[in-house]
Design a protein around this motif. Structure first.
Motif, PDB file in Angstrom:
ATOM      1  N   HIS B 135      36.628  46.509  43.216  1.00  0.00           N
ATOM      2  CA  HIS B 135      36.461  45.731  44.442  1.00  0.00           C
ATOM      3  C   HIS B 135      37.725  45.725  45.289  1.00  0.00           C
ATOM      4  CE1 HIS B 135      32.490  43.868  44.336  1.00  0.00           C
ATOM      5  NE2 HIS B 135      32.609  43.791  43.015  1.00  0.00           N
ATOM      6  N   LYS B 136      38.865  45.457  44.635  1.00  0.00           N
ATOM      7  CA  LYS B 136      40.094  45.194  45.383  1.00  0.00           C
ATOM      8  C   LYS B 136      41.010  46.411  45.469  1.00  0.00           C
ATOM      9  CE  LYS B 136      39.622  40.566  45.767  1.00  0.00           C
ATOM     10  NZ  LYS B 136      39.841  39.727  46.949  1.00  0.00           N
ATOM     11  N   GLY B 137      40.943  47.285  44.454  1.00  0.00           N
ATOM     12  CA  GLY B 137      41.898  48.378  44.398  1.00  0.00           C
ATOM     13  C   GLY B 137      43.287  47.862  44.073  1.00  0.00           C
ATOM     14  N   ASN B 138      44.260  48.760  44.017  1.00  0.00           N
ATOM     15  CA  ASN B 138      45.639  48.323  43.807  1.00  0.00           C
ATOM     16  C   ASN B 138      46.582  49.269  44.541  1.00  0.00           C
ATOM     17  OD1 ASN B 138      48.346  48.272  42.294  1.00  0.00           O
ATOM     18  ND2 ASN B 138      47.327  46.420  41.587  1.00  0.00           N
ATOM     19  N   ALA B 139      47.220  48.741  45.540  1.00  0.00           N
ATOM     20  CA  ALA B 139      48.056  49.565  46.419  1.00  0.00           C
ATOM     21  C   ALA B 139      49.267  50.124  45.674  1.00  0.00           C
ATOM     22  CB  ALA B 139      48.498  48.741  47.621  1.00  0.00           C
ATOM     23  N   LYS B 140      49.880  49.306  44.801  1.00  0.00           N
ATOM     24  CA  LYS B 140      51.090  49.716  44.108  1.00  0.00           C
ATOM     25  C   LYS B 140      50.841  50.913  43.187  1.00  0.00           C
ATOM     26  CE  LYS B 140      54.036  46.535  45.581  1.00  0.00           C
ATOM     27  NZ  LYS B 140      54.644  45.498  44.757  1.00  0.00           N
ATOM     28  N   ALA B 141      49.671  50.908  42.524  1.00  0.00           N
ATOM     29  CA  ALA B 141      49.366  51.989  41.599  1.00  0.00           C
ATOM     30  C   ALA B 141      48.601  53.118  42.283  1.00  0.00           C
ATOM     31  CB  ALA B 141      48.557  51.457  40.410  1.00  0.00           C
ATOM     32  N   ASN B 142      48.354  52.952  43.581  1.00  0.00           N
ATOM     33  CA  ASN B 142      47.596  53.955  44.334  1.00  0.00           C
ATOM     34  C   ASN B 142      46.156  54.098  43.856  1.00  0.00           C
ATOM     35  OD1 ASN B 142      48.440  55.192  46.633  1.00  0.00           O
ATOM     36  ND2 ASN B 142      49.903  56.531  45.591  1.00  0.00           N
ATOM     37  N   TRP B 143      45.582  53.005  43.375  1.00  0.00           N
ATOM     38  CA  TRP B 143      44.182  53.014  42.982  1.00  0.00           C
ATOM     39  C   TRP B 143      43.385  52.384  44.109  1.00  0.00           C
ATOM     40  CZ3 TRP B 143      45.688  50.567  37.662  1.00  0.00           C
ATOM     41  CH2 TRP B 143      46.207  51.565  36.834  1.00  0.00           C
ATOM     42  N   PHE B 144      42.473  53.126  44.666  1.00  0.00           N
ATOM     43  CA  PHE B 144      41.744  52.635  45.831  1.00  0.00           C
ATOM     44  C   PHE B 144      40.458  51.934  45.415  1.00  0.00           C
ATOM     45  CE2 PHE B 144      44.240  56.294  47.287  1.00  0.00           C
ATOM     46  CZ  PHE B 144      45.049  55.629  48.185  1.00  0.00           C
ATOM     47  N   ALA B 145      40.087  50.925  46.198  1.00  0.00           N
ATOM     48  CA  ALA B 145      38.818  50.243  45.967  1.00  0.00           C
ATOM     49  C   ALA B 145      37.686  51.231  46.205  1.00  0.00           C
ATOM     50  CB  ALA B 145      38.690  49.050  46.902  1.00  0.00           C
ATOM     51  N   ILE B 146      36.711  51.274  45.285  1.00  0.00           N
ATOM     52  CA  ILE B 146      35.606  52.221  45.446  1.00  0.00           C
ATOM     53  C   ILE B 146      34.328  51.518  45.875  1.00  0.00           C
ATOM     54  CG2 ILE B 146      36.523  53.940  43.836  1.00  0.00           C
ATOM     55  CD1 ILE B 146      34.588  52.802  41.722  1.00  0.00           C
ATOM     56  N   CYS B 147      34.399  50.182  46.049  1.00  0.00           N
ATOM     57  CA  CYS B 147      33.162  49.438  46.283  1.00  0.00           C
ATOM     58  C   CYS B 147      32.612  49.591  47.699  1.00  0.00           C
ATOM     59  CB  CYS B 147      33.337  47.961  45.943  1.00  0.00           C
ATOM     60  SG  CYS B 147      33.180  47.666  44.179  1.00  0.00           S
ATOM     61  N   GLN B 148      33.457  49.933  48.649  1.00  0.00           N
ATOM     62  CA  GLN B 148      32.895  50.152  49.983  1.00  0.00           C
ATOM     63  C   GLN B 148      32.002  51.392  49.998  1.00  0.00           C
ATOM     64  OE1 GLN B 148      36.163  49.801  49.184  1.00  0.00           O
ATOM     65  NE2 GLN B 148      37.455  50.545  50.850  1.00  0.00           N
ATOM     66  N   GLN B 149      32.307  52.362  49.124  1.00  0.00           N
ATOM     67  CA  GLN B 149      31.445  53.537  49.020  1.00  0.00           C
ATOM     68  C   GLN B 149      30.238  53.266  48.121  1.00  0.00           C
ATOM     69  OE1 GLN B 149      35.132  55.575  47.886  1.00  0.00           O
ATOM     70  NE2 GLN B 149      34.188  57.415  48.758  1.00  0.00           N
ATOM     71  N   PHE B 150      30.539  52.748  46.926  1.00  0.00           N
ATOM     72  CA  PHE B 150      29.478  52.553  45.936  1.00  0.00           C
ATOM     73  C   PHE B 150      29.062  51.090  45.895  1.00  0.00           C
ATOM     74  CE2 PHE B 150      31.873  56.243  44.468  1.00  0.00           C
ATOM     75  CZ  PHE B 150      30.867  57.174  44.397  1.00  0.00           C
TER      76      PHE B 150
END
Lengths: 185, 185
Positions: B135-150
């Motif tokens: 839902h939120k992702g994590n900017a520091k680890a470069n993990w993007f939120a995938i919920c806007q797509q899925f």
């Protein structure tokens, strides 16, 4: 006849139980100290991972600290709450060594122990899920492993999990032991 | 005199306890069925999220299914194991309604209940950590939120957590109730 059986049963249990219950109470006290050490060590190990790890990639200098990931903040809070509870629970635990027949205190401890078990497991396994992701990454979700960059950070956060998992095992033992003690009074 | 007191105590407990213990045993049985429904629903809701969600970005068609993330596979397995255990535990639970004085069975159930509590909490909170990240992702680890797509995938996996968390609360109640019943025999 039934009354006599009841009587003998009552005598037998008052004769043998205090010894076993005292043993259980002493083991209970020792295990709580083990769990305090485990959860406190986990909280401190994770909570002090706010050191600067200077890596230079092409453009940016990276810093890695536990509070970058909310899950790790939850892990530290959960471990701190559980270790505070464990320290407080040493008081009734000592009381149970002295008065090994006490029931109400043990029942209350079983309830709070199971709540703590749930809280500690939640913190530890949520952190474990993120640590796993940091090590392995996930190609489908486009989440990249960050451990090749933040190597010592990753080792530290992985190690911090151990104390929590020791705590989980101890709580399962504590709950089972208290139930045995309560059944014997 | 001490023997008489012991005798009366024994009589009093056999006189009043079976009623309360029978009540606890019936509530125990009902709560186990609630937990079976919760954990089974969680396992099925997560496990059947293998539908194709066709989104076209510039180049690729995406599919999202629970087994893309190992944590969700663990969630399904943990819920399946716990619900299987709960179904098996209905047998001793019925036995305790009939014979409300039984102790050994209850102590065994407390042990397995607390192991199941730990397993279920581990699965649920590991999955919750990943759902939060989705839902939120994590900017520091470069993990993007995938919920806007899925979007519908994310709704489904978030909903699947509810049954597990119901199960966790039920297990804490079951452990506390069993301890009370054991102390009364």
């Amino acid at each position: 006849m039934a009354k006599v059986v009841q009587l003998e049963h009552g005598e037998a249990s008052t004769g043998s139980s205090p010894g076993i219950n005292k043993g259980i109470s002493i083991l209970d006290f020792i295990l709580r100290i083990v769990a305090v050490i485990g959860t406190l060590a986990s909280a401190i190990a994770m909570g002090t991972t706010n050191e600067t790890l200077p890596f230079f990639t092409q453009f940016i200098q990276f810093r890695a600290q536990y509070s970058d990931l909310p899950t790790f903040t939850f892990f530290v809070i959960a471990n701190a709450i559980v270790s505070a509870y464990l320290i407080l629970s040493l008081v009734p635990s000592i009381f149970h060594i002295v008065r090994s027949g006490a029931r109400t205190g043990r029942i209350a401890l079983v309830f709070f122990d199971s709540v703590s078990l749930a809280l500690l497991t939640a913190g530890a396994s949520a952190a474990a899920a993120i640590v796993y992701l940091a090590h392995k990454g996930n190609a489908k979700a486009n989440w990249f492993a960050i451990c090749q960059q933040f190597n010592s950070f990753c080792e530290r956060i992985s190690g911090a999990l151990i104390g929590s998992f020791v705590g989980i095992v101890v709580f399962i033992l504590l709950i089972s032991m208290s139930t045995v003690a309560v059944s014997r009074r």
